[in-house]
Design a protein around this motif. Structure first.
Motif, PDB file in Angstrom:
ATOM      1  N   VAL A 278       0.839  -1.210   0.000  1.00 17.17           N
ATOM      2  CA  VAL A 278       0.000   0.000   0.000  1.00 17.17           C
ATOM      3  C   VAL A 278       0.864   1.246   0.000  1.00 17.17           C
ATOM      4  O   VAL A 278       0.614   2.217  -0.715  1.00 17.17           O
ATOM      5  CB  VAL A 278      -0.963  -0.007   1.204  1.00 17.17           C
ATOM      6  CG1 VAL A 278      -1.669   1.332   1.319  1.00 17.17           C
ATOM      7  CG2 VAL A 278      -1.974  -1.136   1.069  1.00 17.17           C
ATOM      8  N   SER A 279       1.919   1.218   0.830  1.00 15.12           N
ATOM      9  CA  SER A 279       2.828   2.356   0.896  1.00 15.12           C
ATOM     10  C   SER A 279       3.488   2.616  -0.446  1.00 15.12           C
ATOM     11  O   SER A 279       3.599   3.752  -0.899  1.00 15.12           O
ATOM     12  CB  SER A 279       3.890   2.103   1.959  1.00 15.12           C
ATOM     13  OG  SER A 279       4.825   3.156   2.004  1.00 15.12           O
ATOM     14  N   ALA A 280       3.931   1.539  -1.101  1.00 17.08           N
ATOM     15  CA  ALA A 280       4.577   1.692  -2.407  1.00 17.08           C
ATOM     16  C   ALA A 280       3.614   2.244  -3.437  1.00 17.08           C
ATOM     17  O   ALA A 280       3.963   3.111  -4.250  1.00 17.08           O
ATOM     18  CB  ALA A 280       5.142   0.350  -2.869  1.00 17.08           C
ATOM     19  N   SER A 281       2.368   1.760  -3.421  1.00 13.21           N
ATOM     20  CA  SER A 281       1.386   2.226  -4.390  1.00 13.21           C
ATOM     21  C   SER A 281       1.031   3.683  -4.180  1.00 13.21           C
ATOM     22  O   SER A 281       0.720   4.409  -5.116  1.00 13.21           O
ATOM     23  CB  SER A 281       0.124   1.359  -4.333  1.00 13.21           C
ATOM     24  OG  SER A 281      -0.534   1.510  -3.085  1.00 13.21           O
ATOM     25  N   CYS A 282       1.100   4.149  -2.948  1.00 14.89           N
ATOM     26  CA  CYS A 282       0.798   5.552  -2.657  1.00 14.89           C
ATOM     27  C   CYS A 282       1.860   6.482  -3.233  1.00 14.89           C
ATOM     28  O   CYS A 282       1.595   7.659  -3.461  1.00 14.89           O
ATOM     29  CB  CYS A 282       0.694   5.763  -1.147  1.00 14.89           C
ATOM     30  SG  CYS A 282      -0.783   5.036  -0.406  1.00 14.89           S
ATOM     31  N   HIS A 283       3.063   5.957  -3.442  1.00 13.95           N
ATOM     32  CA  HIS A 283       4.149   6.783  -3.952  1.00 13.95           C
ATOM     33  C   HIS A 283       4.379   6.572  -5.442  1.00 13.95           C
ATOM     34  O   HIS A 283       5.336   7.093  -5.990  1.00 13.95           O
ATOM     35  CB  HIS A 283       5.437   6.484  -3.180  1.00 13.95           C
ATOM     36  CG  HIS A 283       5.381   6.929  -1.747  1.00 13.95           C
ATOM     37  ND1 HIS A 283       5.505   8.253  -1.372  1.00 13.95           N
ATOM     38  CD2 HIS A 283       5.194   6.234  -0.600  1.00 13.95           C
ATOM     39  CE1 HIS A 283       5.408   8.350  -0.052  1.00 13.95           C
ATOM     40  NE2 HIS A 283       5.220   7.136   0.438  1.00 13.95           N
ATOM     41  N   ALA A 284       3.489   5.813  -6.089  1.00 14.65           N
ATOM     42  CA  ALA A 284       3.641   5.542  -7.513  1.00 14.65           C
ATOM     43  C   ALA A 284       2.828   6.532  -8.339  1.00 14.65           C
ATOM     44  O   ALA A 284       1.824   7.071  -7.882  1.00 14.65           O
ATOM     45  CB  ALA A 284       3.198   4.119  -7.826  1.00 14.65           C
ATOM     46  N   ILE A 285       3.302   6.750  -9.557  1.00 17.53           N
ATOM     47  CA  ILE A 285       2.602   7.596 -10.518  1.00 17.53           C
ATOM     48  C   ILE A 285       2.260   6.729 -11.720  1.00 17.53           C
ATOM     49  O   ILE A 285       3.094   5.960 -12.196  1.00 17.53           O
ATOM     50  CB  ILE A 285       3.477   8.771 -10.972  1.00 17.53           C
ATOM     51  CG1 ILE A 285       3.826   9.676  -9.793  1.00 17.53           C
ATOM     52  CG2 ILE A 285       2.801   9.577 -12.063  1.00 17.53           C
ATOM     53  CD1 ILE A 285       4.853  10.727 -10.137  1.00 17.53           C
ATOM     54  N   THR A 286       1.054   6.840 -12.209  1.00 16.13           N
ATOM     55  CA  THR A 286       0.649   6.111 -13.401  1.00 16.13           C
ATOM     56  C   THR A 286       0.813   7.008 -14.620  1.00 16.13           C
ATOM     57  O   THR A 286       0.206   8.083 -14.695  1.00 16.13           O
ATOM     58  CB  THR A 286      -0.813   5.645 -13.304  1.00 16.13           C
ATOM     59  OG1 THR A 286      -0.957   4.790 -12.163  1.00 16.13           O
ATOM     60  CG2 THR A 286      -1.225   4.878 -14.546  1.00 16.13           C
ATOM     61  N   LEU A 287       1.652   6.597 -15.552  1.00 17.65           N
ATOM     62  CA  LEU A 287       1.797   7.298 -16.820  1.00 17.65           C
ATOM     63  C   LEU A 287       0.828   6.679 -17.809  1.00 17.65           C
ATOM     64  O   LEU A 287       0.977   5.513 -18.186  1.00 17.65           O
ATOM     65  CB  LEU A 287       3.230   7.189 -17.337  1.00 17.65           C
ATOM     66  CG  LEU A 287       3.470   7.686 -18.768  1.00 17.65           C
ATOM     67  CD1 LEU A 287       3.158   9.167 -18.894  1.00 17.65           C
ATOM     68  CD2 LEU A 287       4.893   7.393 -19.208  1.00 17.65           C
ATOM     69  N   LYS A 288      -0.185   7.441 -18.198  1.00 22.73           N
ATOM     70  CA  LYS A 288      -1.184   6.947 -19.142  1.00 22.73           C
ATOM     71  C   LYS A 288      -0.728   7.244 -20.563  1.00 22.73           C
ATOM     72  O   LYS A 288      -0.316   8.364 -20.866  1.00 22.73           O
ATOM     73  CB  LYS A 288      -2.543   7.593 -18.858  1.00 22.73           C
ATOM     74  CG  LYS A 288      -3.097   7.223 -17.494  1.00 22.73           C
ATOM     75  CD  LYS A 288      -4.465   7.837 -17.261  1.00 22.73           C
ATOM     76  CE  LYS A 288      -5.036   7.417 -15.903  1.00 22.73           C
ATOM     77  NZ  LYS A 288      -6.376   8.024 -15.655  1.00 22.73           N
TER      78      LYS A 288
END
Length: 208
Positions: A15-25
């Motif tokens: 969860v912590s890692a996903s909170c710091h991720a950015i999705t490039l569309k």
């Protein structure tokens, strides 16, 4: 009990890692060539509508391609965009590219937008990539980032240094070992950026 704690800890980390991720569309018309100084493999992007990035500074080299017959086919010039992102997602919003005038203006002005998940524009620096020899876009971006252009990120030029140094050592190896130890010691004294410039110079001499 121990298993439960382990699973909980892993979930927290995920969860912590996903909170710091950015999705490039990725728009289907966008061909992403280099990301943060590294060439993007076609197998990574095949069928993918997005990529996951870490928060912070990023740099894309991309071009837009709209397939069509003969004159209807459009491939833009390679474009660079550098930005710092803290949003959850990033996308490149393209202008209308339905006719020759709009496409020509796009190539000249880089009039795309970098937007977040709310449609707000993200501040960015844009530039054209100087002509890349043999379409070696990764090396072209190393040169671009090293030479302090408008959208340069010098640290993205340094990832290729280790591989280039290894090749340089191979080049040294065929020589009489007694001839070059002082040159190798001299080379290692310099900082990474200086060594990168030296390697680039050596490659130019080799191919000239």
């Amino acid at each position: 009990m121990k298993l439960s704690l382990t699973v909980t800890s892993l979930l927290v980390l995920l969860v912590s890692a996903s909170c710091h991720a950015i999705t490039l569309k990725l728009d289907p018309d966008i061909d992403l060539l280099v990301l943060d100084g590294r060439k993007i493999s076609g197998s990574i992007l095949k069928g993918a509508g997005s990529l996951e990035l870490e928060r912070g500074q990023h740099q894309f080299l991309f071009r837009v391609e709209k397939p069509g017959a003969d004159a209807a086919h459009f491939q833009s010039v390679p474009m660079i965009v550098t930005f710092n992102a803290s949003a959850q997602s990033v996308a490149i919003r393209l202008p209308a590219l339905t006719n020759r005038r709009e496409r020509s203006a796009f190539d000249r002005t880089l009039n795309f937008q970098l937007i977040d998940e709310h449609g707000n524009e993200i501040v960015s620096v844009r530039d054209h990539l100087p002509r890349a020899a043999d379409n070696n876009f990764e090396q072209a971006m190393v040169n671009y980032n090293r030479d302090a252009h408008a959208a340069s990120v010098p640290r993205f030029a340094l990832h290729a240094l280790s591989a280039n140094e290894a090749q340089l050592n191979v080049d040294f190896a065929w020589q009489d070992a007694g001839d070059l130890p002082s040159l190798q010691r001299w080379f290692q004294r310099f900082d990474a950026a200086t060594r990168l410039r030296f390697i680039s110079w050596m490659k130019t001499l080799r191919t000239s």
